[in-house]
Write an enzyme that holds these catalytic residues in place. Structure first.
Site, PDB file in Angstrom:
ATOM      1  N   GLY A 185      35.623  51.108  50.468  1.00 37.34           N
ATOM      2  CA  GLY A 185      35.723  52.570  50.492  1.00 37.34           C
ATOM      3  C   GLY A 185      34.400  53.278  50.369  1.00 37.34           C
ATOM      4  CB  CYS A 195      38.194  46.163  40.049  1.00 37.44           C
ATOM      5  SG  CYS A 195      37.731  47.560  41.009  1.00 37.44           S
ATOM      6  CG  HIS A 244      29.825  43.816  40.390  1.00 40.40           C
ATOM      7  ND1 HIS A 244      30.810  43.091  41.018  1.00 40.40           N
ATOM      8  CD2 HIS A 244      30.425  44.910  39.888  1.00 40.40           C
ATOM      9  CE1 HIS A 244      31.972  43.722  40.876  1.00 40.40           C
ATOM     10  NE2 HIS A 244      31.764  44.823  40.200  1.00 40.40           N
TER      11      HIS A 244
HETATM   12  N1  GLN Z   1      37.471  53.025  46.915  1.00 46.23           N
HETATM   13  C1  GLN Z   1      36.716  52.845  45.727  1.00 46.23           C
HETATM   14  C2  GLN Z   1      35.276  52.522  46.082  1.00 46.23           C
HETATM   15  O1  GLN Z   1      35.037  51.875  47.012  1.00 46.23           O
HETATM   16  C3  GLN Z   1      37.261  51.740  44.894  1.00 46.23           C
HETATM   17  C4  GLN Z   1      36.451  51.512  43.662  1.00 46.23           C
HETATM   18  C5  GLN Z   1      37.148  50.727  42.606  1.00 46.23           C
HETATM   19  O2  GLN Z   1      38.174  50.167  42.855  1.00 46.23           O
HETATM   20  N2  GLN Z   1      36.620  50.666  41.425  1.00 46.23           N
HETATM   21  O3  GLN Z   1      34.368  52.904  45.385  1.00 46.23           O
HETATM   22 ZN    ZN Z   2      36.861  47.278  42.923  1.00 46.14          ZN
END
Ligand code: GLN
Ligand code: ZN
Length: 764
Positions: free
Chosen positions: A437, A648, A699
């Site tokens: 996203g 996540c 990350h």
């Molecule tokens: N759509 C969000 C992004 O890409 C999802 C982030 C998340 O799940 N923490 O930042």
């Molecule tokens: Zn995520």
């Protein structure tokens, strides 16, 4: 006279002074002395604040420069050997190396692993132990904290995690049971307790919130053994604190714990008060945690007073202390600072300071103060009025929810039929590529947003910046050759705040910071009223992005469970109801996106798993409504509209059935750090729909190679069908730079093409 106390206070400071001081020290613009001075000032200020608010005794050593679990590991010398040389450069260097990693003086060390503290959004550092681990009292922090508080005139009680909780939250590098280290650890605790007693401490508080979880026989035996051992040496009076839930079956342990006081969470555990009173060791004081330390709402005198009266009737006033349910670490400092909040809303709220004031009022009422009784009566009236205030109860929302048919949470057809319809409507290659996203939030974007917020950049100019960024994002994805594109979320600062700001029923604080980890804080939105959507929230930018390309662009929403989980939620109606309200509001957004020509829509649920209750027995109820809420959000669209979700984390095994029950057409999950270990889950359970196990770790700044991604994909194909496998990174890219994102996604797309060719042959 009733005794008011608290288990812990927020550390970060009303203005995040600790954050500033830490960051200055880390970047070299501040000194160690400056950091120590800020820390001292905050401690003193917070003790004073607690006393002024009405606390008779205060905790000490609840303060930490980074994390209390880390402090405890360092205190007892549980430092992995590879970090020891850094301690030679200075104690703080070593300490922060454990917390944040260390890349200097020829060292290249990662930080210790970090994970969530029970069911909160606070993260602690996981002590790393091994069989044969040595422990010893290697520091004096709790003793120093006690002396510091006493010198300043406070009646202070040192606090630290108890030995069993400490070990249960630790991990071992060799897979041995951390609890096996108990006998090695206890002498260090005993040593500390003795020195605290020598220093004149009357009490010590040992936090054992593991008592709010399911404990097996070994853990129960460990608790009994630990406290019998500690009680047999010289020690201050022992306050054993449990919080974040009732004792449940662990109540039967209490009689066998020779402690002088037991703190119980009576916000979450009110129902077990009678049983608790029966189970208390003879003569032990009850720390009655009656004011909820996990939320920001004023307590209900009609609920709290009877609990306290009942406890006093059984134990006598000397044996009942009044306290918040848990440490106040999980709420902001002072609601009086929220001068821009609606006054009616603010009056219904209590941050750390107000919670202590409430306890003082309860204590006064119990001790016969007419003034305190009147204040509580006024609070009762205020909360009753609040229920009728504008925006709290919305008839339209309630009616709609009541009338919601079970079909609302059902897609029209089952997944196989939807898959066909989607493939017909928008043919995609085998192993389609996409992203999660967000794309990089560049300094220029952040600057534009800050200026826009401050009124220095006009709406039109800001919109131009956003539009240009979206176009850049689309063009890049086309160039690399991704199949399902995203608009990149340039307009979003935070995935919950962005939606909360556009939904009725949400409010935002100015200073409501809560520590997430180390210097990092979050400012959770407040859900104070029924949630409704006034108008479309994402349609404009999603359709703009779609207008730029012939490839499908995914709409991007934050899911109802995550909106709930990352907010402070009203406590006058069940959480499940609040979640359903959010789900309905988001369902309308999903339908509007579909109507506007967006046919792939992602509903992110990164917090789905962290909503799991602490006890397994409560999981099913949570999962049932959490899954239902996701399905309500997604349930309004046609078969050929493709619903994605993203989560996540990779600890998937224990909830995979629930994730499958969400029935998203495609989910993407974190995977690469665990090297697709989670794929084990898929050999046990055949996940039925589309799935994209992340192929590289976002990350880290590291750019993955095509070959390593291809290897991961081959592994995935051992347990997943080619038709169900999607290719995507682990998570959103907003914290990365374009210089990292460009080659990484190019490598991913190249790997996709290579593996696709092979998998196609395999299938044919
Ligand atoms: N759509 C969000 C992004 O890409 C999802 C982030 C998340 O799940 N923490 O930042
Ligand atoms: Zn995520």
């Amino acid at each position: 006279m009733s005794h008011v106390t608290l288990l812990g206070f927020p550390r970060i400071g009303l203005k995040r002074e600790l954050k500033r001081a830490l960051e200055a020290f880390w970047t070299g613009t501040g000194t160690a002395a400056g950091l120590a001075q800020t820390a001292r000032t905050l401690r003193q200020r917070h003790w004073q604040l607690a006393r002024d608010a009405g606390a008779d005794s205060v905790p000490c050593n609840d303060f930490s420069l980074y994390d209390h679990m880390l402090d405890t590991a360092v205190l007892f010398d549980a430092i992995p050997d590879r970090y020891r040389p850094v301690f030679e450069h200075g104690h703080l260097d070593g300490y922060f190396a454990l917390a944040r990693g260390y890349k200097q003086n020829g060292h290249d060390l990662h930080a210790l692993e970090m994970t969530k503290w029970f069911d909160t959004n606070y993260h602690y550092l996981v002590p790393e132990l091994h069989a044969g681990q040595h422990f010893g009292l290697a520091g004096t922090q709790p003793i120093d904290a006690f002396k510091e508080a006493r010198a300043a005139g406070f009646n202070a009680r040192p606090v630290l995690p108890g030995p069993v909780t400490f070990l249960r939250l630790s991990k071992t590098t060799d897979g041995s049971d951390p609890l096996a280290l108990l006998d090695a650890l206890l002498p260090a605790y005993a040593d500390l307790l003795q020195r605290l007693a020598d220093a004149g401490a009357g009490w010590v508080q040992l936090d054992e919130p593991c008592l709010a979880t399911d404990l097996d026989a070994a853990a129960c035996a460990a608790l009994q053994h630990a406290y019998q051992t500690l009680a047999s040496g010289r020690h201050p009076h022992l306050l054993l604190a449990n919080y974040f839930g009732p004792f449940g079956a662990n109540l039967s342990l209490l009689q066998r714990l020779p402690v002088d006081a037991i703190h119980a969470d009576l916000a979450r555990g009110a129902d077990e008060l009678e049983a608790l009173l029966d189970a208390l060791p003879p003569n032990a004081i009850l720390g009655a945690g009656v004011v909820d330390g996990r939320n920001v709402w004023r307590s209900r005198p009609g609920r709290v007073l009877p609990l306290l009266e009942r406890a006093r009737a059984r134990l006598g006033s000397e044996r009942v202390w009044l306290a918040p349910s848990c440490s106040l670490l999980h709420v902001p400092t002072d609601v009086a600072a929220e001068t821009t909040l609606d006054p009616g809303l603010r009056a219904s709220m209590a941050f750390a300071r107000q919670k202590i004031e409430e306890l003082r009022a309860y204590a006064g009422a119990l001790d016969g103060s007419a003034k305190a009784r009147a204040a509580l009566e006024a609070q009762r009236v205020l909360l009753d009025q609040r229920a009728r205030a504008d925006g709290v109860a919305r008839a339209a929302v309630r009616q709609r929810l009541a009338a919601l048919a079970p079909q609302a949470s059902m897609r029209r057809s089952a997944y196989p039929a939807r898959r066909q319809a989607q493939q017909r409507a928008r043919p995609l290659p085998l192993l389609p590529t996409t992203s999660i996203g967000s794309f990089p939030q560049t300094p220029a974007l952040r600057k534009a947003r800050a200026e826009h917020r401050a009124g220095k950049l006009a709406d039109a100019a800001y919109d131009k910046v956003i539009a240009a960024e979206i176009e850049r994002c689309i063009r890049f994805q086309e160039r690399v050759g991704l199949d399902v594109l995203v608009h990149g979320e340039a307009e979003r600062n935070d995935m919950v705040e962005y939606f909360g700001e556009q939904l009725d029923g949400f409010a935002f604080t100015r200073h409501g910071w809560v520590q997430s980890y180390g210097s990092r804080c979050v400012k959770p939105p407040l859900i104070y009223g029924d949630v409704a959507r006034a108008q479309p929230m994402t349609v404009r930018w999603s359709t703009y992005a779609q207008s730029l390309t012939s490839r499908p662009v995914k709409g991007m929403l934050t899911g109802p469970v995550t909106m709930l989980q990352w907010s402070f939620v009203r406590d006058d109606i069940p959480r499940a109801t609040v979640c359903r309200q959010i789900a309905l509001a988001l369902r309308d957004e999903v339908c509007d996106l579909e109507a506007a020509g967006i046919h792939v829509i992602q509903i992110d649920e990164p917090a789905f798993r962290e909503g799991l209750p602490l006890r397994r027995g409560d999981w099913q109820a949570y999962l049932a409504w959490a899954v239902e809420c996701f399905r309500i959000t997604a349930g309004g669209v046609r078969d050929d509209t493709q619903i994605h979700s993203h989560m996540c984390y990779s600890e998937f095994n224990d909830i995979i059935e629930a994730v499958a029950a969400m029935d998203a057409d495609v989910i993407s999950i974190e995977c690469s750090r665990s090297r697709m270990e989670l794929l084990g889950a898929f050999t046990r359970f055949h996940y039925p729909n589309g799935i994209g196990p992340g192929v590289y770790d976002i990350h880290s700044p590291r750019v993955p190679t095509e070959a390593e991604i291809a290897t991961l994909l081959d592994k995935a194909l051992e347990v997943l069908q080619p038709w169900q496998l999607w290719i995507n990174p682990d998570c959103g890219l907003k914290t990365r730079t374009w210089s990292e994102v460009e080659p990484s996604l190019a490598a991913m797309a190249a790997a996709a093409r290579a593996v696709r060719a092979r998998a196609g042959q395999l299938q044919a």
